[in-house]
Scaffold this active site. Structure first.
Site, PDB file in Angstrom:
ATOM      1  N   ASN C 144       0.840  -1.194   0.000  1.00  0.00           N
ATOM      2  CA  ASN C 144       0.000   0.000   0.000  1.00  0.00           C
ATOM      3  C   ASN C 144       0.875   1.243   0.000  1.00  0.00           C
ATOM      4  O   ASN C 144       1.706   1.408   0.894  1.00  0.00           O
ATOM      5  CB  ASN C 144      -0.891   0.028   1.246  1.00  0.00           C
ATOM      6  CG  ASN C 144      -1.920   1.139   1.201  1.00  0.00           C
ATOM      7  OD1 ASN C 144      -2.868   1.076   0.436  1.00  0.00           O
ATOM      8  ND2 ASN C 144      -1.682   2.186   1.978  1.00  0.00           N
ATOM      9  N   GLU C 145       0.691   2.092  -0.986  1.00  0.00           N
ATOM     10  CA  GLU C 145       1.402   3.377  -1.041  1.00  0.00           C
ATOM     11  C   GLU C 145       2.896   3.216  -0.775  1.00  0.00           C
ATOM     12  O   GLU C 145       3.430   3.757   0.202  1.00  0.00           O
ATOM     13  CB  GLU C 145       0.776   4.375  -0.065  1.00  0.00           C
ATOM     14  CG  GLU C 145      -0.655   4.743  -0.452  1.00  0.00           C
ATOM     15  CD  GLU C 145      -1.321   5.713   0.524  1.00  0.00           C
ATOM     16  OE1 GLU C 145      -0.898   5.770   1.683  1.00  0.00           O
ATOM     17  OE2 GLU C 145      -2.264   6.394   0.110  1.00  0.00           O
ATOM     18  N   CYS C 156      19.660   2.113   6.948  1.00  0.00           N
ATOM     19  CA  CYS C 156      20.213   1.093   7.837  1.00  0.00           C
ATOM     20  C   CYS C 156      21.465   0.464   7.236  1.00  0.00           C
ATOM     21  O   CYS C 156      21.830   0.713   6.089  1.00  0.00           O
ATOM     22  CB  CYS C 156      19.148   0.033   8.140  1.00  0.00           C
ATOM     23  SG  CYS C 156      18.846  -1.139   6.810  1.00  0.00           S
ATOM     24  N   GLU C 322      -8.385   4.798  -4.251  1.00  0.00           N
ATOM     25  CA  GLU C 322      -8.951   5.443  -3.058  1.00  0.00           C
ATOM     26  C   GLU C 322      -9.407   6.825  -3.494  1.00  0.00           C
ATOM     27  O   GLU C 322      -8.593   7.703  -3.749  1.00  0.00           O
ATOM     28  CB  GLU C 322      -7.893   5.565  -1.941  1.00  0.00           C
ATOM     29  CG  GLU C 322      -7.365   4.216  -1.467  1.00  0.00           C
ATOM     30  CD  GLU C 322      -6.313   4.332  -0.359  1.00  0.00           C
ATOM     31  OE1 GLU C 322      -6.107   5.435   0.179  1.00  0.00           O
ATOM     32  OE2 GLU C 322      -5.686   3.297  -0.058  1.00  0.00           O
TER      33      GLU C 322
END
Lengths: 682, 682, 682
Positions: C144-145, C156, C322
């Site tokens: 999602n997104e 990292c 959406e």
């Protein structure tokens, strides 16, 4: 026995011992009778671990007692000394960014650190053993400004562990926690208590229920830490009072819980600092500010603080433990004061319910963090304006003493609650909305209308009030609804503000139409709520067909058993009610479905007061305040020009001059008038 | 032997070797005679540990020398190479947030790292061995822009340890340190040196004396680091000069100490960058800016920098080691320049006391961090405007050379001190007050009045000045008072500004009435100091009954042996003096107890100059500046329109045309006039 | 088979199972036919490691299928569950400040974490095994997104290592890398791959080529992560589509690469959120905003997003996955919507090229992060305005369906490229310059001129366009020049904007005169480029002798084989050309050497359109938009008042009423008109 009236915060450890007698003499000469000492002096009391040095403190107490001065002794736990931090660096708190803070200022401790609990017990016990029955020591201040400098919430590993214990106590099971937090959202469900962390450093905003519980836990941690000290003092200093110093609308601790075990509360009043730093959080960003004398602070802000602080223990007289008495050092411009300012503040304190006013600080400090903070004496020990002001009030002390102990007379209450505050400010939805802003808007409108107002816990006994306003009763359930319904039925007038009843006490949105549990009470339903961007307003009309506008937040109401008091005359909510009223038993329930600007508030209040049987004390120009305590009415002029108030009291005489008072009472600039009410006064 | 006149900063390592001869030829053709190279080329000089590659540098020097160009060689220590950081990552500095910085830009070293000291010795020794006696190399630049990018202060463990050693050296005992810091405040007393940390990440503000010592230590660390290099170069390059490049009003290092062991100082002048980035720190936030040509920077700012830099070594001629010569890449809009701009800046440099002007940089770089920084040549090697400007100045070089070596003629000095700067800016009390702002306000008023002004160390020999202004002599003691008193007694005019003598040199507030040790000298006492919020002013009147106002900061003075020069005609200080003057011996001591705005400054200066016997060089419109060096007077027009200055000199001729000069001298837009003074000139 | 038309995002896991049938029935009743589910439900699917719970999902699918609803199933990888993070905390990403982020929201994973890759494979495989052939599941949404909440770039150690591998793949040797990065600058040369880090926490800005490669690597990492999922789904769900939801002008990922392996793209359209949050990044800081209805968002912003998203796969119909359908919770004021708003947005989606519109979300959530986000249903399950709007559109669905599948008709394209975006925004030189701003300025001018415009990859097939605008083709080489030259020669009209061809594709500045490789094509050379500070403009005149001004950025051009179209009539570039045109083959190449403000754009476009043979669809007032898809023309009125557009089409009838359309077409406030073009329409 009456409490002391005026006092000063003193740091004998900052000055040579041979100066103490002179200082004490000068305090006494100015009419001061109480001195707070010791609250930052741990390193002087215990220079190395276990080696106590009480000589200096014995002598300082002796010097003060020799002049008849009473002493409030502070526990020094807001400043753990270097040797302790060196030995146990994990006492240092960790901030929300994950950074361990350093030694070198104050409040550098984590409230949940077990080692620190132990050292706290030792120093407080030692102190209480030695001075618990000292004749000069009349009471104790715990620590100093709990929570200040962002220390209410520590993000260290100890706290994370304690948080898990707290959650286990609260929820018993992870299923219950997951349900309460709606943890199914974004797969946040926990299967092991060890998975739960403080809600910091998340990728995007954390779960609001997680954060709310973190806030509650953090507040509880500080309250529990304070209790460690209280338990010792109750045992070892049995006849002395215990208090601590609060900070007005400080939002990080549940002040009702923190104040509960105290004998009375004390708070620190810095009007120019609050005006500069807190003012912008209470007024709307673009709201015009009242025209006031620049050196007096903002009395609407200071007054809101007083009313909020007085409400912590339901109106019990309190202390101002640190009263600004010159310029401070921690705001933006820190303006100096003028002749009359300290007297004005002192009378304001007393009128608002303080019994004792302690000035901060005795003499301006030569070193360290507060070099630019004024004292009653200048750095060179010459009397500064503050000292001269105190001297000037010597003649007024008998009148002041006659006020001590009396209750402030108030007909109206605004309800406050820290759970509501946290839940609202976590998700204000519209970025200019904030909890204190909402309360302050109602409060200021009432104060300007000449109506003294309490700010009290939503748990307080409401039966004493004719009018109760609950601007943001966000978290509520049927129990709350029943309580408020009972109040209204018995004749009270209740105002519920926007978003009332939006959530349950456990922070879930209600699945009932709004205002949720209050629906029956208000007799209306919120059909839609609109957050309005800058420049957008919806037209309203009120009961007098006056044209008003809703801005910031507008709710459209359908009425079931209520009548509209204001309704929308245009915009998408046209024809719906904005404010409703329903007669319930002997009283009335009002639902105010708009964010209140000045015009809306003036309309609403002008309708409410006669309905509720509340009579303003006076008609006031801007910058003039009125209040009543016992049989005295006080008029304050915080402006730079003479002003006139129109009084609604009769049979009053000027308490300074004995002259009887006309309806139109003149007050000089930066001055106070004290009116003594006769037995037949109304 | 005269120093070279014009030069350029060159990076042979950025271009193919077969281009170097062309570049050198073009440099020579434009009249450039000196080239700075090498200061970022460590990785080229020592590609892997211990393996030096000098061939490219030998050849580059040869190519330059072939065109008669002289060379300044930079030590490359501001850019430790990747292999060194990989091997010793603890060389990387730690910022105030506790974060270790990464390799990948420049200045990524801690000045206190012993390993880095050793590698510094090795590379500097190797370089000096090879080029210390190279005939083309006339001198050395140490490192590059010490302290830039927040690197003056490193918060690593090495620095913490070195800080403790430095403190031990300074205080000998913890008792002395605790006393000097007022560590009893908030229980900050130390019982073990190991308890002391850098003053970062404290819960709230750290102790100002702790921070001040940290600033001093950090500055000393950089000075000591520079000395490592100087010692080597003095030995191995005995007849060459040593300098480094300073950055104008950079506040983090004590530039007086850093410049002391150098032969002369050099600085980097980027007028449009300083106008965009430094300007807002020198003007008051709401102060209107002068109307200037948009591409020339702000000559009041550039001029302040020149005067400050010239004062580092008491007026000795200096170099501009990096002179902007096109658009830069590090400010907000980085405007391009127009024809005439580079010439204007070059003459401004010379008039201000520079002997040598080195343009940054030869050719715009094709890669990395400075792709958008102009050079004299464009990216495609075509001459850019900068090159054309330099060519245009070829005819003017003889005149320029006749100016080299002369001293700038100045009658007025402003005193500066880094301890005062740090102590004041740590606790400005009013958030718009800042040390450089205060100095700049006085400086700009004098410059606009046609009065060239030095900015010198408060330790400088003052006897050469008719007028000395000490705007912020915050830290002072009797020794300072005696020094200044002697200056005044001998006939000098001294102005002390607000807060003078407020603290001792060890940062304790004086326990004497203000201005502390200067009380006797000024003959007046500060009874109150008021920080004024925005919009609040106190009315003043001056010696001519002109109505003025005090804003920002106002002190109320009682006079003992002084006369008021300005006093308050209203407000809480009404009737008290604001500015006083006392005749002392042959001179006068003025105390200026107000933050100086333009009107107050104009009044004060118009009174001071005739009293002190200072004659303005000219009457100037806005944007026009005047200065005098040796027997030349310079008039600069930094505006977009022709302007006229009214000269106060006689017997001058235009040095370009030989024509004699009228009182009303016209200057074209964006132009300079150079006037040669006759022997009988005054 | 046609795709579904309208749908909704649904979270069955947020509601009791016995509610699902009711919800499905209400969806069906409103005419919805597709439901997206599952994308955050990992913890429900796999409550503890390896134990899958599919029952709830089976039942939810069954409940939806029972009402004939089709399902898009989301892979839940944006929300790794608590048990996984507990076991492998190194999955958590590290931000640019070096802080490891915590569990407790979403997107808390590093795209390069091998452990996470493995767990991703497991959950996606399990999900695809079970539902890959489920009859109700028509397709898949990945994650999602991607990249949202600053997660496109993780700092990292895993990422650092992966970055080194990526660099080795790209450059093979360190010599090549050092050359490409210009690492000789500031001694940044690397001698060991291990010396290379992510470019964060450097002392000052990092090398722009280092950062650019880091951005490319980070984007590639996300694309590679998505491919892991795609490979599994292609195998196990062979006949289903795969897509993911994009976020308009999100700048951190190369959306062309991310969309390449998908069947079609989907994006999330939140008009009020984009207006509040993205709008300020697209308009110039001081640019006046169009007057629009406050609740509709900004259609120029929404439209730019649509055109950019449609271009990701070259105009292929897409989904709005959406679609805002009420007030949102993540912007500043989050205004509520009015009747008509959702319908307006839906038609806008369809007109812009969407085949399917899925509303976010079904019902307002009772808990966690999105409590203040509206759904089609209110918290109490009553229909909210969104649901009522969808119902209202039921009658319009047949017309909507007749539009599905058709291509949007466009004659003009703007070229976009993420490498150009990153390289420009890394070094904008002038702080108000930004890549999307530049594209948006051209785009909005065309849209306001009634000219629908594509935004496509610079790799797209240009032959279908009459006019191509490349505002910021910063990185280019001879291959690019040849491609564009071929387009022009074949009859195209091309506009190149400022800084075109400034750098090579590997981010080195060209060493050729500007516009580098495009010099021959445009027939002109950039002699100087000026960044202009606020308030500075250069006067221009255009082909009609209209007076204009250049602001922000101005290039001075000499013409070789081009003609000036605009030239400077004053300022330092006086007499030089600002905009040039050259006829090349059958077409024209225009070089626009100024940052385009509205007046310059209107002049340029009014000249360009007839030259390029582009006919505007209509003459439009502010706030009215026009577009054409298949045989339909759409007119939208996003204002609060009725408006009229003058059409350039003939033979059109109103598709709702069948009435034929006049030239002057009236559109009601907040309304759309759909015009059906006859066969003979033009």
């Amino acid at each position: 026995m009456k409490p002391p009236l005026l006092g000063v915060d003193y740091y004998p450890e900052h000055w040579p011992a041979d100066r103490w007698a002179t200082d004490a003499r000068m305090m006494h000469a100015a009419g001061l009778s109480v001195v707070r000492i010791g609250e930052f002096a741990w390193a002087k009391m215990e220079p190395t671990e276990g080696r106590y040095d009480w000589r200096w403190l014995d002598e300082a107490l002796e010097a003060l007692a020799a002049e008849g001065l009473q002493v409030v002794l502070g526990t020094p736990t807001s400043t753990p000394p270097a040797w302790l931090i060196q030995k146990h660096p994990d006492i240092l708190p960790v901030d929300a960014q994950g950074r361990r803070r350093n030694f070198g200022s104050r409040r550098h401790y984590c409230s949940n650190n077990a080692t620190y609990h132990e050292y706290t017990r030792r120093i407080v016990t030692a102190l209480a053993h030695r001075y618990g029955n000292h004749p000069a020591v009349i009471g104790w201040q715990l620590d100093n400004e709990f929570g200040c400098h962002d220390t209410a919430r520590c993000y260290c590993e100890n706290c994370a562990a304690a948080f898990r214990v707290w959650l286990k106590d609260k929820y018993s099971s992870l299923d219950a926690l997951n349900a309460a937090w709606g943890a199914v959202f974004w797969s946040q469900s926990y299967t092991d208590w060890a998975q739960i962390s403080p809600p910091n450093l998340t990728v995007t905003e954390a779960n609001s229920s997680h954060v709310l519980d973190w806030y509650r836990f953090s507040s509880d941690s500080v309250v529990a830490y304070a209790q460690i000290q209280i338990s010792i003092l109750r045992q070892l200093a049995p006849d002395r009072f215990i208090t601590t110093n609060f900070m007005g609308p400080f939002p990080d601790l549940d002040y009702y819980q923190l104040s509960a075990p105290l004998d009375f509360i004390a708070w620190n009043s810095y009007p120019t600092g609050y005006a500069e730093v807190t003012g912008p959080t209470l007024y709307m960003p673009d709201e015009p500010r009242p025209k006031l004398a620049y050196d007096v602070g903002d009395p609407y802000v200071t007054g809101f603080c007083h009313d909020l602080m007085r409400g912590l223990k339901d109106g019990l007289p309190y202390w101002v433990m640190e009263q600004q008495a010159g310029s401070i050092n921690w705001a933006n411009t820190n303006p100096g004061i003028r002749p009359g300012t300290v007297r004005l503040w002192t009378w304001h304190d007393l009128a608002a319910g303080a019994d004792t006013v302690v000035y901060f600080r005795w003499r301006a400090c030569l070193y360290a963090q507060e070099q630019y903070h004024s004292g009653l004496l200048r750095h060179d020990a010459a009397p500064d304006l503050g000292y001269r002001e105190v001297l000037r009030m010597k003649d007024e002390q008998p009148l002041m003493r006659s006020i001590q102990g009396a209750r402030v007379q108030v007909d109206v209450a605004i309800l406050a609650d820290y759970d509501d505050l946290w839940a609202l400010d976590l998700q204000p939805h519209n970025h200019v909305i904030a909890y204190w802003r909402h309360l302050f808007a109602y409060h200021r409108a009432l104060v300007r209308a000449g109506v003294p107002t309490d700010v009290v816990s939503k748990q307080a006994d409401l039966s004493r009030y004719k009018l109760v306003i609950a601007p943001s009763l966000l978290l509520a359930d049927d129990v709350w609804a029943a309580r408020l319904t009972a109040y209204v039925k018995a004749g009270g007038t209740l105002v519920l503000g926007v978003r009332s009843g939006f959530k349950t006490p456990s922070n879930l949105v209600t699945d009932q139409p709004l205002p949720g549990p209050f629906r029956e009470l208000v007799g209306a339903t919120v059909e839609a709520w609109h957050s309005l961007p800058p420049g957008v307003t919806y037209p309203l009309t009120d009961h007098k067909h006056q044209m008003l506008t809703a801005a910031i937040w507008a709710e459209g109401l359908s009425t079931q058993s209520a009548q509209p008091l204001m309704f929308y005359t245009g915009g998408p909510l046209e024809g719906q009610a904005a404010v409703t009223v329903k007669v319930v038993g002997q009283g009335r329930a009002v639902y105010a479905g708009v964010w209140p600007d000045e015009a809306v508030l003036n309309s609403l209040i002008s309708w409410l007061l006669p309905q509720a049987g509340v009579q303003p004390l006076a008609l006031l120009p801007e910058g003039v305040l009125v209040s009543r305590r016992g049989s005295f009415v006080f008029l304050f002029n915080f402006t730079d020009a003479p002003a006139t108030a129109w009084l609604n009291v009769t049979s009053a005489v000027d308490a300074f001059t004995g002259q009887s008072i006309e309806r139109a009472a003149a007050i000089a600039a930066r001055d106070v008038r004290v009116l003594s009410l006769g037995a037949d006064s109304r």
